[in-house]
Write an enzyme that holds these catalytic residues in place. Structure first.
Site, PDB file in Angstrom:
ATOM      1  N   SER A 119       0.833  -1.204   0.000  1.00  9.38           N
ATOM      2  CA  SER A 119       0.000   0.000   0.000  1.00  9.38           C
ATOM      3  C   SER A 119       0.867   1.253   0.000  1.00  9.38           C
ATOM      4  CB  SER A 119      -0.863   0.051   1.257  1.00  9.38           C
ATOM      5  OG  SER A 119      -1.532  -1.137   1.458  1.00  9.38           O
ATOM      6  N   HIS A 140      -1.235  -2.522  -7.003  1.00  4.39           N
ATOM      7  CA  HIS A 140      -1.955  -2.193  -5.771  1.00  4.39           C
ATOM      8  C   HIS A 140      -3.448  -2.430  -5.999  1.00  4.39           C
ATOM      9  CE1 HIS A 140      -3.214   1.112  -2.718  1.00  4.39           C
ATOM     10  NE2 HIS A 140      -3.181  -0.072  -2.150  1.00  4.39           N
ATOM     11  N   GLU A 152      -4.047  -0.105  -9.066  1.00  4.45           N
ATOM     12  CA  GLU A 152      -3.154   1.037  -9.248  1.00  4.45           C
ATOM     13  C   GLU A 152      -1.770   0.454  -9.569  1.00  4.45           C
ATOM     14  OE1 GLU A 152      -2.766   3.326  -5.605  1.00  4.45           O
ATOM     15  OE2 GLU A 152      -2.253   5.120  -6.709  1.00  4.45           O
ATOM     16  N   ASN A 191      -3.905   7.697  -2.773  1.00  3.25           N
ATOM     17  CA  ASN A 191      -3.803   8.196  -1.397  1.00  3.25           C
ATOM     18  C   ASN A 191      -3.125   9.561  -1.335  1.00  3.25           C
ATOM     19  OD1 ASN A 191      -5.180   6.376   0.150  1.00  3.25           O
ATOM     20  ND2 ASN A 191      -3.431   5.020   0.400  1.00  3.25           N
TER      21      ASN A 191
HETATM   22  N1  LIG Z   1      -6.167  -5.020   3.473  1.00  7.95           N
HETATM   23  C1  LIG Z   1      -6.344  -4.081   2.558  1.00  7.95           C
HETATM   24  O1  LIG Z   1      -7.404  -3.465   2.451  1.00  7.95           O
HETATM   25  C2  LIG Z   1      -5.215  -3.796   1.580  1.00  7.95           C
HETATM   26  C3  LIG Z   1      -5.501  -3.007   0.448  1.00  7.95           C
HETATM   27  C4  LIG Z   1      -4.477  -2.765  -0.473  1.00  7.95           C
HETATM   28  C5  LIG Z   1      -3.208  -3.276  -0.245  1.00  7.95           C
HETATM   29  N2  LIG Z   1      -2.958  -4.034   0.882  1.00  7.95           N
HETATM   30  C6  LIG Z   1      -1.597  -4.579   1.058  1.00  7.95           C
HETATM   31  O2  LIG Z   1      -1.599  -5.970   0.744  1.00  7.95           O
HETATM   32  C7  LIG Z   1      -0.622  -6.640   1.550  1.00  7.95           C
HETATM   33  C8  LIG Z   1      -1.277  -7.777   2.306  1.00  7.95           C
HETATM   34  O3  LIG Z   1      -2.328  -7.280   3.080  1.00  7.95           O
HETATM   35  P1  LIG Z   1      -3.485  -8.239   3.632  1.00  7.95           P
HETATM   36  O4  LIG Z   1      -4.518  -7.325   4.164  1.00  7.95           O
HETATM   37  O5  LIG Z   1      -3.833  -9.287   2.627  1.00  7.95           O
HETATM   38  O6  LIG Z   1      -2.688  -8.947   4.842  1.00  7.95           O
HETATM   39  P2  LIG Z   1      -3.061 -10.309   5.614  1.00  7.95           P
HETATM   40  O7  LIG Z   1      -2.385 -10.225   6.915  1.00  7.95           O
HETATM   41  O8  LIG Z   1      -4.529 -10.584   5.523  1.00  7.95           O
HETATM   42  O9  LIG Z   1      -2.328 -11.446   4.721  1.00  7.95           O
HETATM   43  C9  LIG Z   1      -0.934 -11.621   4.635  1.00  7.95           C
HETATM   44  C10 LIG Z   1      -0.644 -13.118   4.516  1.00  7.95           C
HETATM   45  O10 LIG Z   1       0.762 -13.276   4.238  1.00  7.95           O
HETATM   46  C11 LIG Z   1       1.198 -14.430   4.939  1.00  7.95           C
HETATM   47  N3  LIG Z   1       2.654 -14.395   5.069  1.00  7.95           N
HETATM   48  C12 LIG Z   1       3.416 -13.790   6.006  1.00  7.95           C
HETATM   49  N4  LIG Z   1       4.725 -14.011   5.745  1.00  7.95           N
HETATM   50  C13 LIG Z   1       4.786 -14.766   4.618  1.00  7.95           C
HETATM   51  C14 LIG Z   1       5.855 -15.329   3.849  1.00  7.95           C
HETATM   52  N5  LIG Z   1       7.119 -15.141   4.194  1.00  7.95           N
HETATM   53  N6  LIG Z   1       5.551 -16.078   2.759  1.00  7.95           N
HETATM   54  C15 LIG Z   1       4.247 -16.296   2.407  1.00  7.95           C
HETATM   55  N7  LIG Z   1       3.201 -15.786   3.104  1.00  7.95           N
HETATM   56  C16 LIG Z   1       3.473 -15.026   4.190  1.00  7.95           C
HETATM   57  C17 LIG Z   1       0.455 -14.360   6.273  1.00  7.95           C
HETATM   58  O11 LIG Z   1       0.447 -15.615   6.921  1.00  7.95           O
HETATM   59  C18 LIG Z   1      -0.930 -13.900   5.812  1.00  7.95           C
HETATM   60  O12 LIG Z   1      -1.773 -15.001   5.519  1.00  7.95           O
HETATM   61  C19 LIG Z   1       0.012  -5.575   2.434  1.00  7.95           C
HETATM   62  O13 LIG Z   1       1.172  -5.097   1.819  1.00  7.95           O
HETATM   63  C20 LIG Z   1      -1.066  -4.496   2.480  1.00  7.95           C
HETATM   64  O14 LIG Z   1      -0.554  -3.216   2.738  1.00  7.95           O
HETATM   65  C21 LIG Z   1      -3.939  -4.311   1.779  1.00  7.95           C
END
Ligand SMILES: NC(=O)c1ccc[n+]([C@@H]2O[C@H](COP(=O)([O-])OP(=O)(O)OC[C@H]3O[C@@H](n4cnc5c(N)ncnc54)[C@H](O)[C@@H]3O)[C@@H](O)[C@H]2O)c1
Length: 286
Positions: A119, A140, A152, A191
């Site tokens: 993000s 993104h 994005e 953002n």
């Molecule tokens: N949640 C949102 O609304 C949103 C929106 C846009 C972007 N993002 C970005 O997306 C990314 C993930 O966010 P999320 O909300 O899905 O997080 P999340 O915590 O739901 O999922 C992350 C997953 O990655 C796994 N993980 C951790 N270390 C790992 C590794 N070494 N190898 C493989 N898997 C691993 C975790 O076990 C978890 O299941 C972040 O960078 C976040 O900023 C999130």
């Protein structure tokens, strides 16, 4: 290079959505995580989400079956070696992402593009951890991934046009559309523009300029926005938005991104939006 197999690293909220839309579009997908518990949960989420699409008539039961059959799961990151495109979706932690990027760079064929769903972390920083900076790019996605149409696309300093074109094509093939953020500035594109708007709306409530209701009504009726700024952050989470605004402020030093006192207080009080039952609005009564 034609992309046939996509490797998704991280099967959480965003990762399983990306795996789902890729598989529905016909890609072979390998979804990876650190533990089978997360992979089982991700598969269950995808299953439920696809059922909702069937109910809406957007896909058939056969298409659901096909999509599920195209998703493999693994806890072995070494399988990234099989991929034509890798999308990193691990938690928003710089050290973790750098470590994952280093590993992926060693595992993937040299021509393979490694994309990040970060993000806010600069793409150039992630690219610098690899020997393929021109093949690193930001994709993104927005939450919930199966519903939201935008991706994005974010270029780092070294991202090549070829890499950008590859992710543009991928985005269109999975039924999404894109905007391109040509420089990985703090906040990327949406953002960078949207965050000062939200901060100013909070300042207006704080200074007694108008009520939250009137600010949101103004944007709904005057600009035809589906939601005003305060309804929006109540939905996304005031705590999450607070962290994002603070990170952009720390990176730029620009006061327009600095969270107002009212926002600090609301986070401290746990009034962080819908999920807490209380934010700019009271959800306990609805
Ligand atoms: N949640 C949102 O609304 C949103 C929106 C846009 C972007 N993002 C970005 O997306 C990314 C993930 O966010 P999320 O909300 O899905 O997080 P999340 O915590 O739901 O999922 C992350 C997953 O990655 C796994 N993980 C951790 N270390 C790992 C590794 N070494 N190898 C493989 N898997 C691993 C975790 O076990 C978890 O299941 C972040 O960078 C976040 O900023 C999130």
């Amino acid at each position: 290079m034609e992309v046939k197999k996509v490797f998704v690293v991280g099967a959480g909220l965003m990762g399983n959505g990306i795996a789902q839309v890729s598989a529905v579009a016909g890609y072979q997908v390998i979804m990876s995580d650190v533990d089978n518990i997360f992979l089982d949960r991700a598969l269950a989420t995808i299953d439920k989400s696809l059922d909702r699409f069937i109910k809406k008539g957007a896909i058939t039961t056969e298409q659901k079956g096909g999509a599920l059959a195209r998703i493999q799961v693994t806890t072995d990151i070494n399988r990234a070696a099989e991929a034509d495109l890798v999308i990193e979706v691990v938690p928003e932690n710089l050290e973790l992402k750098l470590e994952v990027f280093k590993k992926l760079d060693q595992l993937c064929r040299p021509e393979v593009v490694i994309a990040s769903n970060t993000s806010a972390i600069p793409i150039s920083k992630l690219a610098a951890a690899t020997n393929r900076p021109s093949r690193v790019v930001g994709t993104h996605f927005f939450s919930p991934v199966p519903m939201m149409r935008l991706v994005e696309l974010v270029c780092g300093l070294s991202t090549s046009e070829e890499t950008l074109n590859l992710v543009k094509e991928f985005t269109l093939k999975i039924g999404k559309d894109f905007v391109v953020c040509r420089m990985d500035c703090a906040g990327f594109l949406l953002n960078r523009i949207g965050m000062p708007w939200v901060m100013e709306a909070i300042r207006c409530v704080q200074d007694g300029v108008a009520t939250a209701e009137d600010i949101d009504k103004g944007y709904r009726l005057g600009y035809n926005y589906p939601m005003g700024p305060l309804e929006l952050i109540d939905m996304t989470g005031i705590d999450t938005t607070y962290q994002a605004a603070l990170a952009i402020y720390q990176d730029t030093g620009d006061p327009k991104f600095y969270p107002p006192s009212l926002m600090h207080r609301m986070v401290e009080a746990g009034h962080v939006g819908r999920k807490a039952g209380r934010g700019f609005y009271d959800y306990t009564k609805k």
